[in-house]
Design a protein around this motif. Structure first.
Motif, PDB file in Angstrom:
ATOM      1  N   ASP A 130      62.543 -26.590  51.543  1.00 51.77           N
ATOM      2  CA  ASP A 130      61.590 -26.808  50.451  1.00 51.77           C
ATOM      3  C   ASP A 130      60.158 -26.699  50.972  1.00 51.77           C
ATOM      4  O   ASP A 130      59.877 -27.083  52.116  1.00 51.77           O
ATOM      5  CB  ASP A 130      61.779 -28.202  49.837  1.00 51.77           C
ATOM      6  CG  ASP A 130      63.088 -28.342  49.083  1.00 51.77           C
ATOM      7  OD1 ASP A 130      63.627 -27.306  48.649  1.00 51.77           O
ATOM      8  OD2 ASP A 130      63.561 -29.483  48.928  1.00 51.77           O
ATOM      9  N   GLY A 165      75.042 -28.327  41.843  1.00 52.81           N
ATOM     10  CA  GLY A 165      74.306 -28.630  40.630  1.00 52.81           C
ATOM     11  C   GLY A 165      72.970 -29.295  40.936  1.00 52.81           C
ATOM     12  O   GLY A 165      72.733 -29.791  42.039  1.00 52.81           O
ATOM     13  N   ASP A 166      72.088 -29.303  39.940  1.00 55.02           N
ATOM     14  CA  ASP A 166      70.782 -29.932  40.109  1.00 55.02           C
ATOM     15  C   ASP A 166      70.906 -31.413  40.455  1.00 55.02           C
ATOM     16  O   ASP A 166      70.096 -31.951  41.217  1.00 55.02           O
ATOM     17  CB  ASP A 166      69.954 -29.775  38.832  1.00 55.02           C
ATOM     18  CG  ASP A 166      69.503 -28.341  38.605  1.00 55.02           C
ATOM     19  OD1 ASP A 166      69.531 -27.548  39.567  1.00 55.02           O
ATOM     20  OD2 ASP A 166      69.136 -28.014  37.454  1.00 55.02           O
ATOM     21  N   ARG A 222      71.553 -31.697  44.254  1.00 54.70           N
ATOM     22  CA  ARG A 222      70.387 -31.279  45.049  1.00 54.70           C
ATOM     23  C   ARG A 222      69.233 -32.265  44.889  1.00 54.70           C
ATOM     24  O   ARG A 222      68.556 -32.612  45.859  1.00 54.70           O
ATOM     25  CB  ARG A 222      69.952 -29.867  44.651  1.00 54.70           C
ATOM     26  CG  ARG A 222      70.911 -28.775  45.110  1.00 54.70           C
ATOM     27  CD  ARG A 222      70.244 -27.411  45.044  1.00 54.70           C
ATOM     28  NE  ARG A 222      69.857 -27.057  43.689  1.00 54.70           N
ATOM     29  CZ  ARG A 222      70.627 -26.383  42.836  1.00 54.70           C
ATOM     30  NH1 ARG A 222      71.832 -25.971  43.200  1.00 54.70           N
ATOM     31  NH2 ARG A 222      70.204 -26.099  41.611  1.00 54.70           N
ATOM     32  N   ASP A 223      69.001 -32.724  43.659  1.00 56.94           N
ATOM     33  CA  ASP A 223      67.914 -33.671  43.427  1.00 56.94           C
ATOM     34  C   ASP A 223      68.185 -35.005  44.125  1.00 56.94           C
ATOM     35  O   ASP A 223      67.240 -35.662  44.605  1.00 56.94           O
ATOM     36  CB  ASP A 223      67.715 -33.907  41.931  1.00 56.94           C
ATOM     37  CG  ASP A 223      67.083 -32.707  41.237  1.00 56.94           C
ATOM     38  OD1 ASP A 223      66.557 -31.818  41.943  1.00 56.94           O
ATOM     39  OD2 ASP A 223      67.103 -32.663  39.988  1.00 56.94           O
TER      40      ASP A 223
END
Length: 215
Positions: free
Chosen positions: A140, A97-98, A101-102
């Protein structure tokens, strides 16, 4: 890195723990009987876990659950490096989920910010080249890290920039986007200001060399 002395890194690590609270870390891991057998996490070698989790040891869900443990060890234990842990995370986090990851990205940003706050010639200090390589394992683009660098208008961040320019000239591996950013006019002007400001500091030679290389 001593996370106990950097409030930003320590806070990001606690935020990471909170983001993964729905995934309790296992106490033991089942492994290939020929390679590991059952492994007790508390006494396991963190490098072995980083490399083997989801392969010959445990499952991909175990890797997810142990992400806070692995990242904390990567920042406090010389037996495992940050690039190894982030690389393993990046291989498996597409379905996360975000929130998770965040939280990982927040740790990466905090570590990067802490690096820029420290002069690269500090004892056991990392270089910007090495840290960018390690954080790049997440896959990233570097723009987020470069934005933090632009915001850090302090002597240590300028010193890191000068060192990166010099290291790249002598063959250090630097991402093309980072190198283009470092050679752009705003960074050249920044280094010129730093050279004039810090001409009496011990790192003045590095600043002068970087300015010469960018002329």
């Amino acid at each position: 890195m001593d996370v106990q002395t950097d409030a930003g890194v320590d806070a990001a690590l606690w935020g990471l723990e909170a983001a993964f609270v729905a995934y309790p870390a296992p106490r033991t891991l089942a492994g290939c009987p020929h390679c590991h057998g059952e492994v007790l996490v508390a006494t396991a070698d963190p490098l072995t876990l980083a490399l083997a989790l989801g392969n010959t040891l445990g499952t991909l869900e175990d890797l997810r659950a142990l992400t806070p443990w692995l990242l904390r060890r990567a920042l406090t234990d010389d037996r495992v490096d940050l690039r190894t842990v982030l690389g393993r995370i990046a291989e498996t986090w597409a379905d996360w989920g975000d929130l998770e990851r965040d939280a990982v990205r927040d740790v990466a940003d905090a570590v990067w910010s802490a690096l820029l706050d420290t002069h690269p010639d500090a004892p056991e200090g990392a270089t910007a080249v090495a840290m960018l390589d390690g954080l790049g394992a997440l896959g990233d683009p570097p723009e987020r890290l470069l934005a933090i660098w632009e915001y850090k208008e302090i002597a240590s961040a300028d010193h890191h920039l000068a060192e990166l320019v010099v290291d790249a000239f002598y063959g250090a591996r630097v991402d093309d986007a980072v190198l283009a950013w470092a050679h752009a006019a705003p960074q050249r002007e920044r280094l010129e200001r730093a050279r004039d400001r810090d001409r009496r500091e011990r790192w003045a030679g590095t600043l002068a060399a970087a300015c010469d290389l960018l002329d």
